[in-house]
Design an enzyme around this catalytic site. Structure first.
Site, PDB file in Angstrom:
ATOM      1  N   ASP A   7     -51.673  13.645  38.074  1.00  0.00           N
ATOM      2  CA  ASP A   7     -52.077  13.389  39.449  1.00  0.00           C
ATOM      3  C   ASP A   7     -50.836  13.368  40.354  1.00  0.00           C
ATOM      4  O   ASP A   7     -49.715  13.174  39.872  1.00  0.00           O
ATOM      5  CB  ASP A   7     -52.814  12.047  39.500  1.00  0.00           C
ATOM      6  CG  ASP A   7     -53.144  11.610  40.905  1.00  0.00           C
ATOM      7  OD1 ASP A   7     -53.729  12.415  41.660  1.00  0.00           O
ATOM      8  OD2 ASP A   7     -52.815  10.463  41.260  1.00  0.00           O
ATOM      9  N   LEU A   8     -51.048  13.533  41.663  1.00  0.00           N
ATOM     10  CA  LEU A   8     -49.919  13.489  42.600  1.00  0.00           C
ATOM     11  C   LEU A   8     -49.740  12.109  43.236  1.00  0.00           C
ATOM     12  O   LEU A   8     -48.870  11.355  42.846  1.00  0.00           O
ATOM     13  CB  LEU A   8     -50.099  14.551  43.701  1.00  0.00           C
ATOM     14  CG  LEU A   8     -49.707  15.988  43.347  1.00  0.00           C
ATOM     15  CD1 LEU A   8     -49.973  16.923  44.523  1.00  0.00           C
ATOM     16  CD2 LEU A   8     -48.224  16.070  42.961  1.00  0.00           C
ATOM     17  N   ASP A   9     -50.573  11.770  44.211  1.00  0.00           N
ATOM     18  CA  ASP A   9     -50.387  10.525  44.962  1.00  0.00           C
ATOM     19  C   ASP A   9     -50.579   9.302  44.074  1.00  0.00           C
ATOM     20  O   ASP A   9     -51.582   9.168  43.381  1.00  0.00           O
ATOM     21  CB  ASP A   9     -51.364  10.479  46.137  1.00  0.00           C
ATOM     22  CG  ASP A   9     -51.048  11.540  47.172  1.00  0.00           C
ATOM     23  OD1 ASP A   9     -50.060  11.369  47.900  1.00  0.00           O
ATOM     24  OD2 ASP A   9     -51.777  12.551  47.232  1.00  0.00           O
ATOM     25  N   THR A  41     -55.076  17.019  41.439  1.00  0.00           N
ATOM     26  CA  THR A  41     -54.995  16.214  42.649  1.00  0.00           C
ATOM     27  C   THR A  41     -56.236  16.327  43.521  1.00  0.00           C
ATOM     28  O   THR A  41     -56.979  17.308  43.446  1.00  0.00           O
ATOM     29  CB  THR A  41     -53.751  16.641  43.472  1.00  0.00           C
ATOM     30  OG1 THR A  41     -53.677  15.871  44.675  1.00  0.00           O
ATOM     31  CG2 THR A  41     -53.819  18.121  43.835  1.00  0.00           C
ATOM     32  N   GLY A  42     -56.425  15.339  44.361  1.00  0.00           N
ATOM     33  CA  GLY A  42     -57.471  15.413  45.369  1.00  0.00           C
ATOM     34  C   GLY A  42     -57.024  16.194  46.583  1.00  0.00           C
ATOM     35  O   GLY A  42     -57.840  16.572  47.431  1.00  0.00           O
ATOM     36  N   ASP A 233     -53.730   7.397  38.419  1.00  0.00           N
ATOM     37  CA  ASP A 233     -53.690   6.025  38.927  1.00  0.00           C
ATOM     38  C   ASP A 233     -54.968   5.558  39.602  1.00  0.00           C
ATOM     39  O   ASP A 233     -55.126   4.363  39.844  1.00  0.00           O
ATOM     40  CB  ASP A 233     -52.545   5.872  39.937  1.00  0.00           C
ATOM     41  CG  ASP A 233     -52.884   6.519  41.276  1.00  0.00           C
ATOM     42  OD1 ASP A 233     -53.167   7.742  41.304  1.00  0.00           O
ATOM     43  OD2 ASP A 233     -52.888   5.807  42.299  1.00  0.00           O
ATOM     44  N   ASN A 236     -60.563   8.688  41.167  1.00  0.00           N
ATOM     45  CA  ASN A 236     -60.884  10.113  41.038  1.00  0.00           C
ATOM     46  C   ASN A 236     -60.240  10.747  39.805  1.00  0.00           C
ATOM     47  O   ASN A 236     -60.542  11.893  39.471  1.00  0.00           O
ATOM     48  CB  ASN A 236     -60.497  10.891  42.305  1.00  0.00           C
ATOM     49  CG  ASN A 236     -59.005  10.859  42.603  1.00  0.00           C
ATOM     50  OD1 ASN A 236     -58.266  10.021  42.094  1.00  0.00           O
ATOM     51  ND2 ASN A 236     -58.563  11.780  43.434  1.00  0.00           N
TER      52      ASN A 236
END
Length: 294
Positions: A7-9, A41-42, A233, A236
């Site tokens: 994931d990114l954020d 990622t979202g 984290d 999603n």
């Protein structure tokens, strides 16, 4: 061949929205050893591409929570929402004066009245709860309202303005409104509602989530999700954790995600991704190959 989806954020990105060199180095080393390192990622595809290219990284991308999949410099899958679903959602959001963003293939649009709606809602929330932390709210949504590719349009976005919507992002400081919105959207059918933060909802077409996106990525590479590792984290990320062979939750992850994770690493500000590679992924591979003597 091992696939690792990150994931990114809140995961690969630190709180200042940069990728620490230690994380970049860990990704490159894993790639050199033959692993497929993917971003999941979202964020919109073009936004995710912009971020990883800044650090000289070349990775497959599962974007918009699985609605877009990009491999070998081409988009191999893109799922659009049914207009019969997006139209009543947009109508409801307009009637509620709510901030939202339709994600399109090449841009993200938002009404130029959007920030005004957020400020009005925040005023009402603080009036009801003077202890509400306004600074925390604005900091929490900063990524969303300042992201790459965001374009303002004049006036109200009408339900029929866009036919090819990849995802809808909804933001509000009023968590009770978000709860009502989620209940209403779920009743419509034809869409899935997730979240990547305390003050947002993410709405995609039914059959779209990061777990399904991971399945499609593995099919492309001729492997299975049981041979994957995922690092994340937030909520999603849960669909990936449910299907992957190993799920590693960040130290700053939501408690629901930590509960179903195989391991817990350090936080995003402590290079938790690099720690996960060194402590859990590489060690697990050594155990599997019998190199540790255990």
């Amino acid at each position: 061949m091992k696939v690792v989806a990150i994931d990114l954020d809140g995961t690969l990105l630190s709180e200042d929205l940069t990728i620490h060199e230690e994380n970049v180095r860990a990704i490159r080393e894993a790639q050199q050893q033959g692993s497929i390192i993917s971003i999941a990622t979202g964020r919109a595809l073009f936004d995710a591409q912009n971020i990883i290219e800044k650090y000289g990284l070349n990775c497959p991308i599962i974007a918009s929570n699985g609605a877009q999949i990009y491999v070998d410099n081409k988009k191999i899958d893109e799922q659009f929402m049914d207009p019969h679903i997006t139209q009543p959602i947009i109508q409801w959001l307009n009637e509620e004066n709510t901030y939202y963003q339709p994600y399109l293939s090449d841009k993200i649009v938002v009404s130029d009245r959007g920030i005004h709606h957020l400020e009005e809602e925040l005023h009402e929330v603080v009036k009801q709860d003077p202890s509400f932390n306004k600074d925390h709210f604005w900091e929490s949504i900063k990524v969303t309202i300042e992201q790459n590719g965001l374009q303002e349009v004049r006036g109200t976005i009408h339900p029929t303005d866009y036919d090819s919507i990849v995802k809808l992002m909804v933001v509000s400081p009023d968590t009770s409104k978000l709860k009502r919105a989620k209940e209403y959207f779920n009743q419509l059918g034809g869409c899935v509602v997730s979240s990547s933060g305390e003050f947002n909802l993410e709405i995609m077409s039914v059959g779209v989530d990061k777990g399904i996106g991971l399945h499609k990525l593995c099919d492309y590479y001729g492997t299975t999700v049981k041979n994957t590792v995922v690092i994340g984290d937030n909520l999603n990320d849960m669909p990936m954790f449910h299907v992957a062979g190993m799920g590693i939750a960040m130290g700053n992850a939501e408690e629901e995600l930590i509960k179903i994770a195989t391991f817990k690493t350090l936080s995003n500000n402590e290079c938790g991704v690099a720690y996960a590679f060194n402590k859990y992924i590489q060690e697990n591979e050594m155990v599997s190959s019998g190199l540790t003597g255990r």
